[in-house]
Motif scaffolding. Structure first.
Motif: not given
Length: 770
Positions: A65-76
């Motif tokens: 369960v994600s409760i906080w996230s700064p964002g998404t990135v690629d596999s690297g």
């Protein structure tokens, strides 16, 4: 002394074992490496995102369960705690996706606490930055949400105002949901919002420490010590509370802010129209004058095929019935007038600044003129408004048939015609053979041609002459009862089949139209529907022949105390389920939705095994249009079962049947008429009194007194039936569950929240017909 120093050193090492040192890095490609809280309940890690090849950096509960996230990135990509004290999310190219902004502020370490809070601290243990103070889209227990903070998801945001109100906003401007304090005129100097561990949300004063509980609470609040609850703003613009049991990955929704998803502003994008397909909201364009922005994602909205500026002298208004363009404050781009339908659309058509209008058919007569901004539409049979959009002519109606499907439809039509031709040929051959071989046979001489075994086996409604039915009922001698459409008589066909013959009153349709409608009714086959055997359409005579129900109607067993008959609880619960499944079949499983319009105990018949069978279904279609309203309100609008929208003259939908069923459900439990008033109910209508007792937790006083001592009574089933009945009789049609949901409620498949108090608005002057 050295032993004490050694012990102190080991204690410091142990205390800092969960500390995240400067220079630490988490890589998106290495999902096995994480930063953990001391209790191991929370972790900072990467998980696969919705877009293939991308990864979400997040604080996770139970690794799921994600409760906080700064964002998404690629596999690297990676999440880095730089030596400068800044927490930074970067892509494989080194480009910064997100930064905490805590660089060069004395940060010496980071810690993921047992509460799920990621904290950056200085050497004096002072908090420099924390995830709780910078929420993304989730609030967890003990996290303080204050004025100035916001949850964000796409175009939607969640805020706490200085007055202590909770708001959901679209585009940070239009407030489409608001929850105020439940104590008016209370001044808070520094309000904070907290979701407690037990599932209750509170607003309190951070300075005075005065807690004020709002009406927000999960439907499992206070239950289970091993349940983790969190509040989340989702990409569909709705705010929800979820519960997750320890060790489980299943997230259960326990509260939702906007119960009707189509009421969320902008859910279907600009010019998008939201409507329901069963349980699920779907998005579509207003008409063929519009095209989707993205055919693979209808939530992105629509655009005009031809813009208005390209046809300034060739404009028209596209009328959308049962559709309302949502107008939430502070949408200052909408002007308000009090006008009629034609005037509302006409003013918009001639106003160069207006591009849409909404006429509120709620009795106010308010006409909204939209001059600019965003158009978010909601379409439902229960919506009384009519909206209009300015378009370039020609004004094209909406078509659900795609051009790509036209070839398939042509092939299907050819196959259907071929099958019909073969069937007609076979029927003709059988008819010729019967005429030649069996017409003068003694075995068949007593029966007319439509009584043959072949036609009985086909299950198609048989056609009788008026004289045949007059003879089989002995001149309509033995009356079984009087219904909303006419009188029912007992009859015996020449093949010794006992039947119920209904003489319809007020049916003046032509023979061809009558037979077409009867064929539709006759094609419905369900275990809990009374079977239509045949019909008569001769001159002005219109009769229907049904299978005979030995035990009569349900009302005889619920309200006729002098008969001495009693239905035990096991039979009552079975009748409730069977009736619900019959209505579900009519609403959702027939080729065309059939609205019964007269659900009541008198129309629920019982066979020799006390199986419920619904009768009189589909007969509303046989009423002439000029008499339908009169019949609905005066003859068939039985007091105690009539939905509020009948009296308000609003559109009638399947939700009206659900209201009537809810009233019947309560009567099955109580054995009393809902409109009954007595000293026992403090001289209130029984349904109103029953809700008050239910609200107090006194379910047992609602149960039929004759069932006290019945060993078959299941308390859990009683509670489910009473609770489901109050959901069904909600004042607003959109608040009522679908019949499919009702069946799940009764069978215990879905959890039920506590229903609101249903407001009975049905006029007592409606003629009773029992």
């Amino acid at each position: 002394m050295s032993i004490a120093l050694t012990f102190l050193f080991l204690l410091l090492v142990f205390a800092s074992s969960h500390s995240i040192p400067l220079g630490s890095t988490l890589h998106a490609s290495d999902r096995h490496h994480s930063w953990h809280s001391p209790n191991s309940a929370f972790s900072v890690s990467f998980i696969p995102a919705a877009t293939p090849g991308s990864f979400l950096s997040a604080i996770l509960f139970s690794n799921t369960v994600s409760i906080w996230s700064p964002g998404t990135v690629d596999s690297g990509g990676s999440l880095r705690l730089l030596r400068s004290g800044s927490l930074r999310l970067v892509n494989s190219s080194g480009a910064t996706v997100w930064d905490s902004g805590s660089g060069n502020q004395g940060v010496t370490s980071a810690t993921l606490e047992d509460s799920g809070n990621l904290v950056l601290r200085s050497h004096r243990n002072k908090t420099v930055w924390s995830s709780f103070a910078h929420p993304s889209s989730v609030i967890v227990p003990t996290q303080r949400f204050t004025v100035g903070m916001s949850l964000r998801s796409g175009s939607y945001s969640f805020h706490l105002t200085e007055e202590g109100s909770l708001n959901l906003k679209w585009n940070n401007s239009i407030v489409y949901w608001s929850q105020e304090l439940n104590i008016p005129n209370l001044n808070l100097s520094s309000p904070s919002f907290v979701l407690e561990r037990n599932g209750v949300a509170s607003i309190f004063d951070s300075v005075l420490l005065n807690g004020v509980v709002t009406s927000i609470r999960s439907n499992d609040y206070g239950e289970g010590n091993d349940v983790f609850r969190f509040l989340k703003l989702e990409e569909d613009g709705n705010l929800r509370i979820y519960s997750v049991s320890t060790g489980s990955e299943i997230q259960t929704q326990t509260w939702v802010a906007v119960a009707d998803q189509c009421q969320v502003f902008g859910f279907c994008g600009n010019f998008g129209i939201c409507r329901y397909d069963g349980f699920f909201p779907i998005c579509e364009c207003p008409s063929e004058n519009f095209v989707p922005i993205d055919v693979n994602d209808m939530r992105k909205g629509c655009k005009r095929k031809v813009e208005l500026e390209d046809c300034p002298s060739n404009l028209g208004m596209l009328d959308l019935n049962n559709t309302r363009f949502l107008t939430y404050p502070p949408e200052v781009s909408a002007q308000r007038f009090t006008l009629g339908t034609e005037a509302c659309r006409a003013i918009c058509l001639v106003d160069s600044l207006c591009f849409a209008s909404v006429l509120m058919a709620d009795g106010s007569g308010i006409c909204f003129q939209k001059l600019s901004g965003f158009v978010s539409g909601y379409k439902s049979p229960s919506v009384p408004s009519t909206s209009s959009l300015k378009v370039c002519k020609p004004v094209l109606p909406y078509s659900t048939v795609k051009k790509s499907d036209e070839r398939w439809l042509i092939h299907a039509l050819i196959i259907a015609l071929a099958v019909i031709a073969v069937v007609f040929c076979l029927a003709a051959i059988v008819g010729v053979l019967w005429c030649c071989c069996c017409r003068d046979s003694l075995k068949f001489g007593a029966l007319s041609s439509h009584h043959t075994l072949l036609e009985y086996a086909s299950s198609a409604p048989l056609r009788f002459s008026y004289k045949e039915l007059q003879r089989c009922t002995k001149g309509f001698k033995e009356k079984l009862g009087v219904g909303g459409f006419g009188t029912v008589y007992k009859g015996v066909l020449v093949n010794r089949t006992v039947v119920a013959v209904k003489r319809l009153e007020g049916i003046e349709q032509g023979e061809k139209q009558f037979r077409t409608e009867v064929a539709t009714i006759g094609s419905t086959h369900h275990l809990n529907l009374v079977r239509l055997i045949g019909f008569c359409s001769q001159g002005r005579h219109r009769l229907l022949v049904y299978e005979f129900m030995k035990n009569g109607s349900l009302d005889n067993f619920l309200f006729d105390t002098e008969s001495g008959t009693l239905l035990n609880w096991e039979y009552r619960f079975s009748i409730a389920i069977g009736t619900a499944k019959a209505i579900l079949y009519l609403h959702e499983e027939c080729s065309n939705c059939i609205v019964h319009c007269d659900i009541k105990p008198e129309n629920i018949l019982l066979d020799e095994n006390f199986n419920a069978k619904v009768s009189d279904f589909g007969l509303a279609k046989l009423m002439p249009s000029d008499k339908r309203n009169w019949n609905m309100s005066c003859v068939r609008g039985t007091r105690g079962y009539l939905a509020p929208e009948w009296v308000a003259n609003l559109p009638i939908t399947s939700n009206s049947d659900i209201y009537s069923y809810g009233m019947v459900l309560l009567e099955i439990v109580s054995g009393r008429r809902n409109f009954e008033v007595s000293e026992d109910t403090n001289y209130k209508k029984f349904s109103d009194w029953a809700y008050e007792e239910f609200d107090k937790g006194n379910i047992e006083v609602v149960l039929d007194k004759s069932l006290h001592g019945d060993e078959t009574v299941d308390t859990e089933q009683v509670t489910r039936m009473v609770q489901a009945s109050f959901w069904c009789i909600q004042k607003h049609p959109s608040h009522r569950p679908s019949m499919g949901k009702v069946v799940q409620m009764l069978e215990g498949i879905v959890e039920m929240t506590k229903p609101l108090a249903p407001t009975a608005l049905v006029s007592e002057s409606v003629t009773e017909n029992r």
